[in-house]
Design a protein around this motif. Sequence first.
Motif, PDB file in Angstrom:
ATOM      1  N   LYS A 129     -48.866 -19.552 -41.364  1.00  9.52           N
ATOM      2  CA  LYS A 129     -50.051 -19.854 -41.807  1.00  9.52           C
ATOM      3  C   LYS A 129     -50.555 -19.725 -40.331  1.00  9.52           C
ATOM      4  N   LEU A 130     -49.667 -20.119 -39.596  1.00 13.70           N
ATOM      5  CA  LEU A 130     -50.575 -19.391 -38.250  1.00 13.70           C
ATOM      6  C   LEU A 130     -51.163 -18.026 -38.256  1.00 13.70           C
ATOM      7  N   TYR A 131     -50.533 -17.046 -38.271  1.00 15.32           N
ATOM      8  CA  TYR A 131     -50.848 -15.476 -37.874  1.00 15.32           C
ATOM      9  C   TYR A 131     -52.049 -15.178 -39.242  1.00 15.32           C
ATOM     10  N   THR A 132     -52.185 -15.565 -40.251  1.00 17.50           N
ATOM     11  CA  THR A 132     -53.803 -15.888 -41.278  1.00 17.50           C
ATOM     12  C   THR A 132     -54.495 -16.183 -40.445  1.00 17.50           C
ATOM     13  N   GLU A 133     -54.321 -16.928 -40.077  1.00 17.17           N
ATOM     14  CA  GLU A 133     -55.749 -17.859 -39.213  1.00 17.17           C
ATOM     15  C   GLU A 133     -56.131 -17.021 -37.944  1.00 17.17           C
ATOM     16  N   LYS A 134     -54.774 -16.334 -36.941  1.00 22.80           N
ATOM     17  CA  LYS A 134     -54.872 -15.794 -36.250  1.00 22.80           C
ATOM     18  C   LYS A 134     -55.804 -14.467 -36.444  1.00 22.80           C
ATOM     19  N   GLU A 135     -55.340 -13.881 -37.970  1.00 20.23           N
ATOM     20  CA  GLU A 135     -56.103 -13.009 -38.627  1.00 20.23           C
ATOM     21  C   GLU A 135     -57.976 -13.459 -38.649  1.00 20.23           C
ATOM     22  N   ILE A 136     -57.786 -14.006 -39.083  1.00 12.47           N
ATOM     23  CA  ILE A 136     -59.248 -14.235 -39.232  1.00 12.47           C
ATOM     24  C   ILE A 136     -60.301 -14.464 -38.254  1.00 12.47           C
ATOM     25  N   ASN A 137     -59.293 -15.074 -37.088  1.00 13.48           N
ATOM     26  CA  ASN A 137     -60.402 -15.694 -35.949  1.00 13.48           C
ATOM     27  C   ASN A 137     -60.439 -14.187 -35.345  1.00 13.48           C
ATOM     28  N   THR A 138     -59.748 -13.230 -35.303  1.00 11.90           N
ATOM     29  CA  THR A 138     -59.909 -12.144 -35.330  1.00 11.90           C
ATOM     30  C   THR A 138     -60.722 -10.990 -35.540  1.00 11.90           C
ATOM     31  N   LYS A 139     -60.677 -11.257 -36.752  1.00  7.90           N
ATOM     32  CA  LYS A 139     -61.780 -10.809 -37.036  1.00  7.90           C
ATOM     33  C   LYS A 139     -63.312 -10.804 -37.447  1.00  7.90           C
ATOM     34  N   LEU A 140     -63.152 -12.628 -36.618  1.00 13.29           N
ATOM     35  CA  LEU A 140     -64.728 -12.883 -36.086  1.00 13.29           C
ATOM     36  C   LEU A 140     -65.022 -12.772 -34.838  1.00 13.29           C
ATOM     37  N   LYS A 141     -64.367 -12.408 -33.866  1.00 12.88           N
ATOM     38  CA  LYS A 141     -64.390 -12.064 -33.192  1.00 12.88           C
ATOM     39  C   LYS A 141     -64.655 -10.392 -32.854  1.00 12.88           C
ATOM     40  N   GLY A 142     -63.912 -10.122 -33.369  1.00 16.15           N
ATOM     41  CA  GLY A 142     -64.587  -8.575 -34.147  1.00 16.15           C
ATOM     42  C   GLY A 142     -65.721  -8.139 -34.406  1.00 16.15           C
ATOM     43  N   GLU A 143     -66.390  -9.285 -35.473  1.00 17.87           N
ATOM     44  CA  GLU A 143     -67.909  -9.110 -36.070  1.00 17.87           C
ATOM     45  C   GLU A 143     -68.537  -9.191 -34.615  1.00 17.87           C
ATOM     46  N   ASN A 144     -67.961 -10.214 -33.837  1.00 17.76           N
ATOM     47  CA  ASN A 144     -69.512 -10.701 -32.789  1.00 17.76           C
ATOM     48  C   ASN A 144     -69.243  -9.759 -31.354  1.00 17.76           C
ATOM     49  N   GLY A 145     -68.016  -9.127 -31.618  1.00 12.21           N
ATOM     50  CA  GLY A 145     -68.034  -7.798 -30.455  1.00 12.21           C
ATOM     51  C   GLY A 145     -69.385  -6.682 -30.873  1.00 12.21           C
ATOM     52  N   ILE A 146     -69.442  -6.236 -32.447  1.00 10.53           N
ATOM     53  CA  ILE A 146     -69.882  -5.420 -32.872  1.00 10.53           C
ATOM     54  C   ILE A 146     -71.695  -6.128 -33.180  1.00 10.53           C
ATOM     55  N   MET A 147     -71.698  -7.112 -32.613  1.00 11.11           N
ATOM     56  CA  MET A 147     -72.652  -7.712 -32.892  1.00 11.11           C
ATOM     57  C   MET A 147     -73.450  -7.381 -31.201  1.00 11.11           C
ATOM     58  N   ASN A 148     -72.412  -7.711 -30.623  1.00 13.80           N
ATOM     59  CA  ASN A 148     -72.961  -7.439 -28.991  1.00 13.80           C
ATOM     60  C   ASN A 148     -73.561  -5.609 -27.718  1.00 13.80           C
ATOM     61  N   GLN A 149     -72.527  -5.193 -29.108  1.00  8.68           N
ATOM     62  CA  GLN A 149     -72.650  -3.953 -28.914  1.00  8.68           C
ATOM     63  C   GLN A 149     -73.554  -3.781 -29.349  1.00  8.68           C
ATOM     64  N   LYS A 150     -73.966  -3.712 -30.812  1.00  9.84           N
ATOM     65  CA  LYS A 150     -75.990  -3.863 -31.232  1.00  9.84           C
ATOM     66  C   LYS A 150     -76.505  -4.108 -30.474  1.00  9.84           C
ATOM     67  N   PHE A 151     -76.437  -5.269 -29.440  1.00 13.63           N
ATOM     68  CA  PHE A 151     -77.166  -5.867 -28.946  1.00 13.63           C
ATOM     69  C   PHE A 151     -77.703  -4.985 -27.695  1.00 13.63           C
TER      70      PHE A 151
END
Length: 1192
Positions: free
Chosen positions: A859-881
């Motif tokens: 359960k922890l691993y799945t939650e961490k994966e979801i968190n990393t995905k959200l962080k990656g999307e956030n990074g992509i948005m920052n890169q676009k900016f």
Amino acid sequence: MAAIVAQSQFIFGVRTGVKNGLCFFDEQTVVFPSGNSCVCYNTVQRSQRLFSGSEKSQGLCALALSANRRYLAVSECGEKACITVLDLQHEQGRRRKVLTAGDLPVQQFICMAFSPDSKYLIGQAGGPEWMLIFWLWEKHKVLATVKTTSSNNPVTQVSFNPYNNTQLCVSGSGVFKLFRYSEGALKQSSFAKVESFNFLCHTWMSEERVITGTDAGRLLVFESGDLRKEISVPSKAVQRQSDRSENRYTLMYDQQVIAESLPAVPRITAILSYSKGFACSYGPGTVCLFEKTQEDSYRKSREIQIPPCRNDLTPAECQEIDTMCISPAEETLAISTDRGQLYSVSLSSVDMNKEEQLHFEFLSQPFHSKSITGLSVCIRKPLVATSSLDRSVRIWNYETKVLELYKEFQEEAHSVALHPTGLFILVGFSDKLRLMNLVIDDIRTFKEFTVRSCQECAFSHGGHLFAAVSGNIIHIYSVTSFENILNLKGHNGKVRGIEWSLDDSRLVSCGMDGAVYEWNTQTGKRVSESVLKSCSYTGVAFSSDCKTILAVGTDLMLKEIQDCQVLREVPPDEVAHTALAVSRSGRVVFTGSSSGTIKAIKYPLPIQKEWIMYQAHCGPVTKMAITYDEQFLLTGSEDGCLLVWTIIDKEGRGLRSNTQIVHTEEILVTKSDLEEKTQNMLELKMRLEELQMEGEYQLRLRDMNYNEKLKELSDKFTQQIETLTTTQQVMKTEMEKRDRENQEKSTEVAMKHSKELKDLELSCNQKLIVEHEKYQDILQKYEKMQKEYERQLRSAEENKNQALEDLTQQCESKLQEKTQLLAQEDAQKQIQMFKEIVKQTEEDEEEMIRDIQIKYEKKLYTEKEINTKLKGENGIMNQKFYSLQRQIDDRCTDITKLKQERQRLLELIRSLESDIEDLKRQISGHERTGLDKDNTISGLKKKNQELEKLKFVLEFQLSELKKQTEPQQDNIKEKRERIHQVCVHVTLEEALVQTDKSNAQLQLTVSDLGLKLRTRDKELHKEMQKVKDMETHLQRLKSDLHNCVSFIQDPRKLKDSVKIIHTKYLQQTHEMEKSSLDDDIQKAFRNQRDHLEKTVASLKTRLASSAEEHEKVYVKMMKENVTLITEINELRKELYLLRTQVKDYKAQLTIVKKKKSHPNSEEGPQKEPKLQDVPARVNWVQQKRARCHWLG
């Protein structure tokens, strides 16, 4: 008493027969063998470093220089051959290693080669083994050996592949093999069938290609060990070689042996590769250069020949080339020949002079090519004369190490002797003895004596006598009268050596009959004798005090003889003595041996074998001599080399002689040579004057051309200025347009980017808020799950502990109950069973805990994966900016760059305008300097004319005095006419009185002038008489001096005659000087001096005044220039304002024209009166522009 040591300093000659006997150490230094040594010769400084061979060496066989040009391998033959590796960077050539063939019986190494990295060395041994030995020379280790050929097919050359350390090439008669070193052995890699070819040389052109030269003149190309093709030599070279061979057969009988020994077909004896292609010898005296073509073949580009000698009987083209080498920078090509000569040619001159026939030049100087038969030194000059079987006599300077003179004859020269003055020389030939003059550039015969086969000759120390040997007779001649004074007979065999005593009263001789005789040169009788028939003497000399005689011969001993008895004998050595020389200080005796070594023996002679031995020559020493100042020892040998030794003690100091010798620099010159040189000087002066005239004329033409070019350039510059102004205006308009466009575009882009940024910021902020909320929800869930997991773990542990306590209590109660009933064995079994039950329960609990842990970790691993995905999307948005922000920054930088370009263009326009102004100023400055130069030239010409006038003032004083009488007579006539006119007013008597007075005064002036004329004539006559007297005195003095020269051999008479001349002519000159100084001449001299001083003072005042005027004019010009420059700047400003006004007027005109097309407009008639002034303003602008152009 310190021991005397000889140190080799310089050697004249080259040893032939040494393989690879010439190589470049650097761009200015070559290495070659000479005698029994290797010589490092600097061609610029003319200095040598000598590396002598080993003690037991029987001669040099081959040389090899490493690729890094640091190490030199020297092959020496002997009972056991060896190779010595020398370090050339060390001043004395330090010996690094001595390589031998080990147990193999090798007597000599024919050829050698270093590897490209200078680590390995190969040596080809001679017959009958013909073993090729491969060394790792720094470790003295033999890596491999292989037999290359048999005695029927000798090897001539071995070499490394310059691109591969392990590949070798061996070539010879019917031999061409490639070897490769692998697995500790040399393995043959090519098997070409070349039994019919006799390969003399080869060279590597690439990693696979080798070019070889044969004795039939063929150039064969091998690739990978197989014969591919043959390079054809043009027919012209072949025809030239055949013509030379035919010409050689037409020489005299003496040269037929040389001509027949040379082959009719040109042989290729040496070949060398370089960056452009390769060079090879093609027959005697010829080198051909081949260049690489685009078709991967070679074509002949040039042909270089050895120049012909002075004597046509021994042509230099007969020399066959042994070795070729090229300098590291490929600027110089050097060769050595089979006659012991070194030549070089500059390859840069080969490239430049492609049409002219090129010739080699001597690398240092021409040497003897055969045995030296005679050697002699003189007292007054640092000269040594040598004669040789090569039919030449050469005069060397042992201080400057230069060949001063040499001459070749039609027959062999057997002996030579230099006069003590160094101005005459005796040369003995087979048919006669010749006395020659050493002229400035030649050796000329002036007396011949009928002395046949003169093997020995010598001048006396005084120079008034000379002795010449003919067979077993010694002839003594007078140098002054050329009469045969004495004939000394007594020897039964050929006389091999003669020497004069220091006072010339005695002569010692030795012969092949074993006799040593001492003769009285005044009576012709024998003073003493010593005969030993078992010994054939080869050399004899007086001791330093002339009391004893030293002799050497075939009995291997050095003997000292006094009063017909042998006083001392130096113990014999293995080698026979052939020559000897005794120092005048009596401290040392030098002997030469048949093996070429030199020995220094102390004097008085030692009883035991005590001497110092030096390796010198590779043949028997024929002649030895010590210079009169005892600074140098000179030795000649059958190898044709002349070796110069410095005589020093063991502390390195030179010997001090009692007599101080001053070397003279006088030379003999014939009258015809002097006349020719004076004629040549006159012709050269005439030519120089013609060249000066031509140069002045060409300078004038150049000045005219340069003036025309200046005008053209000024016109061009004005045109360029106009074009640049137009282009500047066009550029300004374009720049303004581009600036407007760029500003518009930049504003549009900025607006777009601002909108996009705002939209992106909004969308990104919304997404970030949503994601942040999700992240916080997940964190809360994670904390809840963690709390539940901890609570369950605690409850499980509590349950476990309670169960354990219950079980333990039950078990303890059961145990207490059953302990009494059960035996000890049953109790132990139950305890074991209990322990097993405890273990099983513990394992079950642990498995339960693991399952729960795995579940929650997933359960922890799945939650961490979801968190990393959200962080990656956030990074992509920052890169676009950030990327959008970078694009905005790039656009801003582009805008700044465009602005910088605009500023740069504006600066360029300004710099061009400043350049135009500078050019205008330079043109005006050049014109002003030209005018100033013209003014200075005219001023100098005027001054020159004035000085010439002053020069001729004194010469024309007599004519001026004569002319002064004529105007006075004219005055008399005028006054007579006035008398007739004045008679009306004045009485005749008064007029007559006045005329009488004036006539008397005029007669006085005329008489004074006449006296002056007579005194000047007398002075002229006196001066002429003085000149005649001086000429007669000079003629008498010349005749007396000519008579005095005849007493040059008698110093007393010469001294008396010089004293008589001195007393005779000095008294006369004093009397002449005393009589010449008269008072009248002194007065005339003072008058002339006063007159000249006055003229000089007047000229100085004029010069000062002219300099002040020139300065004033220069200041005026400078002020005018400043005012003109300010006017030009003001006019330019006005021009700029007017141009802007014209533009405005033109714009107004266009607006007016447009409004005229619309008649209803109201503003049209109001602006018409202003437009009427436009043509006038335009005319005014054109006038100003014309004025600016005229000023510019």
